[in-house]
Enzyme design. Sequence first.
Site, PDB file in Angstrom:
ATOM      1  N   SER A  26      20.886   7.203  46.631  1.00  0.00           N
ATOM      2  CA  SER A  26      21.155   8.315  45.721  1.00  0.00           C
ATOM      3  C   SER A  26      21.116   9.660  46.442  1.00  0.00           C
ATOM      4  O   SER A  26      21.320  10.704  45.827  1.00  0.00           O
ATOM      5  CB  SER A  26      20.139   8.323  44.572  1.00  0.00           C
ATOM      6  OG  SER A  26      18.818   8.355  45.075  1.00  0.00           O
ATOM      7  N   THR A 158      41.060  30.485   6.524  1.00  0.00           N
ATOM      8  CA  THR A 158      40.594  29.135   6.210  1.00  0.00           C
ATOM      9  C   THR A 158      41.843  28.272   6.299  1.00  0.00           C
ATOM     10  O   THR A 158      42.951  28.748   5.985  1.00  0.00           O
ATOM     11  CB  THR A 158      39.987  29.026   4.789  1.00  0.00           C
ATOM     12  OG1 THR A 158      40.991  29.390   3.841  1.00  0.00           O
ATOM     13  CG2 THR A 158      38.778  29.934   4.607  1.00  0.00           C
ATOM     14  N   HIS A 159      41.679  27.062   6.779  1.00  0.00           N
ATOM     15  CA  HIS A 159      42.827  26.175   7.018  1.00  0.00           C
ATOM     16  C   HIS A 159      43.848  26.824   7.955  1.00  0.00           C
ATOM     17  O   HIS A 159      45.037  26.501   7.892  1.00  0.00           O
ATOM     18  CB  HIS A 159      43.518  25.775   5.701  1.00  0.00           C
ATOM     19  CG  HIS A 159      42.574  25.323   4.644  1.00  0.00           C
ATOM     20  ND1 HIS A 159      42.207  24.008   4.476  1.00  0.00           N
ATOM     21  CD2 HIS A 159      41.884  26.032   3.715  1.00  0.00           C
ATOM     22  CE1 HIS A 159      41.346  23.917   3.473  1.00  0.00           C
ATOM     23  NE2 HIS A 159      41.123  25.127   3.003  1.00  0.00           N
ATOM     24  N   SER A 280      53.554  30.537  35.299  1.00  0.00           N
ATOM     25  CA  SER A 280      54.230  29.247  35.397  1.00  0.00           C
ATOM     26  C   SER A 280      55.146  29.275  36.604  1.00  0.00           C
ATOM     27  O   SER A 280      55.730  30.309  36.920  1.00  0.00           O
ATOM     28  CB  SER A 280      55.042  29.004  34.125  1.00  0.00           C
ATOM     29  OG  SER A 280      56.066  28.060  34.386  1.00  0.00           O
ATOM     30  N   LYS A 286      55.860  33.382  31.445  1.00  0.00           N
ATOM     31  CA  LYS A 286      54.580  32.825  30.990  1.00  0.00           C
ATOM     32  C   LYS A 286      53.347  33.525  31.548  1.00  0.00           C
ATOM     33  O   LYS A 286      53.310  33.917  32.703  1.00  0.00           O
ATOM     34  CB  LYS A 286      54.492  31.327  31.382  1.00  0.00           C
ATOM     35  CG  LYS A 286      55.435  30.423  30.641  1.00  0.00           C
ATOM     36  CD  LYS A 286      55.168  30.375  29.140  1.00  0.00           C
ATOM     37  CE  LYS A 286      53.931  29.593  28.815  1.00  0.00           C
ATOM     38  NZ  LYS A 286      54.068  28.180  29.160  1.00  0.00           N
ATOM     39  N   ASN A 288      49.546  32.184  31.107  1.00  0.00           N
ATOM     40  CA  ASN A 288      48.789  31.112  30.459  1.00  0.00           C
ATOM     41  C   ASN A 288      47.281  31.388  30.430  1.00  0.00           C
ATOM     42  O   ASN A 288      46.714  31.783  31.441  1.00  0.00           O
ATOM     43  CB  ASN A 288      49.042  29.789  31.182  1.00  0.00           C
ATOM     44  CG  ASN A 288      50.507  29.393  31.121  1.00  0.00           C
ATOM     45  OD1 ASN A 288      51.192  29.680  30.136  1.00  0.00           O
ATOM     46  ND2 ASN A 288      50.990  28.766  32.177  1.00  0.00           N
ATOM     47  N   GLU A 293      41.436  27.529  28.156  1.00  0.00           N
ATOM     48  CA  GLU A 293      41.922  26.142  28.036  1.00  0.00           C
ATOM     49  C   GLU A 293      41.029  25.175  28.808  1.00  0.00           C
ATOM     50  O   GLU A 293      40.713  24.076  28.334  1.00  0.00           O
ATOM     51  CB  GLU A 293      43.347  26.026  28.581  1.00  0.00           C
ATOM     52  CG  GLU A 293      44.401  26.637  27.691  1.00  0.00           C
ATOM     53  CD  GLU A 293      45.766  26.556  28.354  1.00  0.00           C
ATOM     54  OE1 GLU A 293      46.478  25.580  28.114  1.00  0.00           O
ATOM     55  OE2 GLU A 293      46.110  27.461  29.129  1.00  0.00           O
ATOM     56  N   TYR A 320       9.880   1.765  34.575  1.00  0.00           N
ATOM     57  CA  TYR A 320      10.997   2.259  35.383  1.00  0.00           C
ATOM     58  C   TYR A 320      11.932   1.106  35.753  1.00  0.00           C
ATOM     59  O   TYR A 320      11.491   0.004  36.062  1.00  0.00           O
ATOM     60  CB  TYR A 320      10.467   2.920  36.676  1.00  0.00           C
ATOM     61  CG  TYR A 320      11.596   3.391  37.565  1.00  0.00           C
ATOM     62  CD1 TYR A 320      12.154   4.654  37.415  1.00  0.00           C
ATOM     63  CD2 TYR A 320      12.143   2.540  38.533  1.00  0.00           C
ATOM     64  CE1 TYR A 320      13.213   5.070  38.195  1.00  0.00           C
ATOM     65  CE2 TYR A 320      13.210   2.951  39.325  1.00  0.00           C
ATOM     66  CZ  TYR A 320      13.740   4.214  39.152  1.00  0.00           C
ATOM     67  OH  TYR A 320      14.794   4.627  39.922  1.00  0.00           O
ATOM     68  N   GLN A 325      18.233   5.728  38.031  1.00  0.00           N
ATOM     69  CA  GLN A 325      18.848   6.554  39.071  1.00  0.00           C
ATOM     70  C   GLN A 325      20.193   7.106  38.593  1.00  0.00           C
ATOM     71  O   GLN A 325      20.650   8.139  39.076  1.00  0.00           O
ATOM     72  CB  GLN A 325      19.026   5.718  40.342  1.00  0.00           C
ATOM     73  CG  GLN A 325      19.617   6.471  41.500  1.00  0.00           C
ATOM     74  CD  GLN A 325      19.476   5.696  42.784  1.00  0.00           C
ATOM     75  OE1 GLN A 325      18.386   5.494  43.291  1.00  0.00           O
ATOM     76  NE2 GLN A 325      20.589   5.224  43.332  1.00  0.00           N
ATOM     77  N   LYS A 328      21.171  10.972  37.028  1.00  0.00           N
ATOM     78  CA  LYS A 328      21.320  12.267  37.701  1.00  0.00           C
ATOM     79  C   LYS A 328      22.723  12.839  37.672  1.00  0.00           C
ATOM     80  O   LYS A 328      22.910  14.028  37.361  1.00  0.00           O
ATOM     81  CB  LYS A 328      20.814  12.161  39.138  1.00  0.00           C
ATOM     82  CG  LYS A 328      19.307  12.129  39.146  1.00  0.00           C
ATOM     83  CD  LYS A 328      18.718  11.675  40.442  1.00  0.00           C
ATOM     84  CE  LYS A 328      17.355  11.078  40.183  1.00  0.00           C
ATOM     85  NZ  LYS A 328      17.385   9.812  39.393  1.00  0.00           N
TER      86      LYS A 328
HETATM   87  N1  ARG Z   1      16.204   7.299  43.756  1.00  0.00           N
HETATM   88  C1  ARG Z   1      15.412   6.806  42.714  1.00  0.00           C
HETATM   89  C2  ARG Z   1      15.875   7.365  41.367  1.00  0.00           C
HETATM   90  O1  ARG Z   1      16.636   8.258  41.378  1.00  0.00           O
HETATM   91  C3  ARG Z   1      13.971   7.184  42.932  1.00  0.00           C
HETATM   92  C4  ARG Z   1      13.004   6.238  42.324  1.00  0.00           C
HETATM   93  C5  ARG Z   1      13.128   4.921  42.942  1.00  0.00           C
HETATM   94  N2  ARG Z   1      12.084   4.033  42.560  1.00  0.00           N
HETATM   95  C6  ARG Z   1      12.132   2.755  42.818  1.00  0.00           C
HETATM   96  N3  ARG Z   1      11.160   2.019  42.448  1.00  0.00           N
HETATM   97  N4  ARG Z   1      13.156   2.200  43.447  1.00  0.00           N
HETATM   98  O2  ARG Z   1      15.496   6.914  40.316  1.00  0.00           O
END
Ligand code: ARG
Length: 462
Positions: A26, A158-159, A280, A286, A288, A293, A320, A325, A328
Amino acid sequence: MSQQDKLWGGRFQEATDRFVEAFTASVGFDQRMYRQDIQGSLAHAAMLQAVGVLSVAEEQAIREGLEQILAEIETGQFVWRLDLEDVHMNIEARLTGRIGNAGKKLHTGRSRNDQVATDVRLYLRDAIDVIVGQLRQLMQVLLQLAQQEAETVMPGFTHLQVAQPVTLGHHVLAWLEMFFRDAERLLEVRRRVNRLPLGAAALAGTSYPIDRALTAKLLGFDSVCENSLDAVSDRDFAIEFCAAASLIMMHCSRIAEELVLWSSPMFGFIDLPDRFCTGSSIMPQKKNPDVPELVRGKTGRVYGHLMSLLTLMKAQPLAYNKDNQEDKEPLFDTVDTIQGCLRAFADMLPHVQPQRQRLREAALKGFATATDLADYLVGKGLAFRDAHEVVGRVVQDCVRREVDLTALTLAELQQFCVEIQDDVFAVLTLEGSIALRQHYGGTAPSQVRAAVVRARERLAAL
Ligand code: ARG
């Protein structure tokens, strides 16, 4: 790298498959939390020293080492290694490389599970503070605009059909309310973000005599997560943030849509500065409205991220799991998208030029004061339904003759209802109509100005 070089390599005999290494890493995306990771480690080490698990010298070595690593990262000298999987192990390995044995003690009483949960919370707390600041800035821009356009008459819709006259200032204050709720919501989410998972370790807590309250205090957390299993596995706070972010995007998108419509020559209500538009390659005429948008378009990905996170968490057994992971990238992209869109709006909106004459003409064209005429007739003793009927016939006649209500003479009006007197013109004009909306939350210019004053106070107290 040999398995022995991995921070968890002890029980392994065979090297990790190269693809699996890349597949499970990661570091490519979680390195953006390096500051929070170091911040968390500094607090953890200070706490370990305070409870006697680390010596003063060890804690000092860790602190100095981490500070140097922070500088290395910020000056671009740090080498991120995929084989070290994530931001946590990259920094820890570098620390041990720099300071030796003391570095190996940093992870005492801690797991990456509570570490990552802490990092994400710290990251999100910082992001929320930036976003709330951006919302405040945007609301200042809107207040300025509302103040400036308190008397500008435009059609209210409205509408998407002309309904009744309103002031542009009033319309802008409607946008402001959306962002006000967004800021309130984010501050509520922040309360649940700002709790400390550290101390939960992998899932069951730790046998070291840790002081979680101290770590929380050092990191500015309001409180400590109550349950160790929940602490490492909870991602509600991230989902709540994405939900609040989705609402922000929905608001931005609605405003963007109005800006797109209004800047079209068919409406001609506003002029967007050239620097926020593009041309354009084929049609020379144009201009734009790309920025609004794109803001409208980016709403979809944030909604998607909310769905991703909800689905990610569904059916995960405690505590966990590696699944987590995957929280993120959606979260980070949500933060980036929100910050980008709010910045674009705050930059662009002060330079939007309302076309007051066009706004006025549009309000004059759509029989916007028909309701006022009906209300006027009620004042003369008609029941509202009868008044509605009379005005309907007046409008029908105007449509046929292609004139506006405001253009009718008293004699013409009296053909539809003898009760109509000279005083009708005070309500039939656009200014007369809006001036009558004289109540809290109404569109009359004096009310818009009062609302601006109140909003400034609410904003200061937010
Ligand atoms: N890179 C992992 C995450 O984003 C960190 C935690 C990993 N923990 C584990 N037991 N493998 O969640």
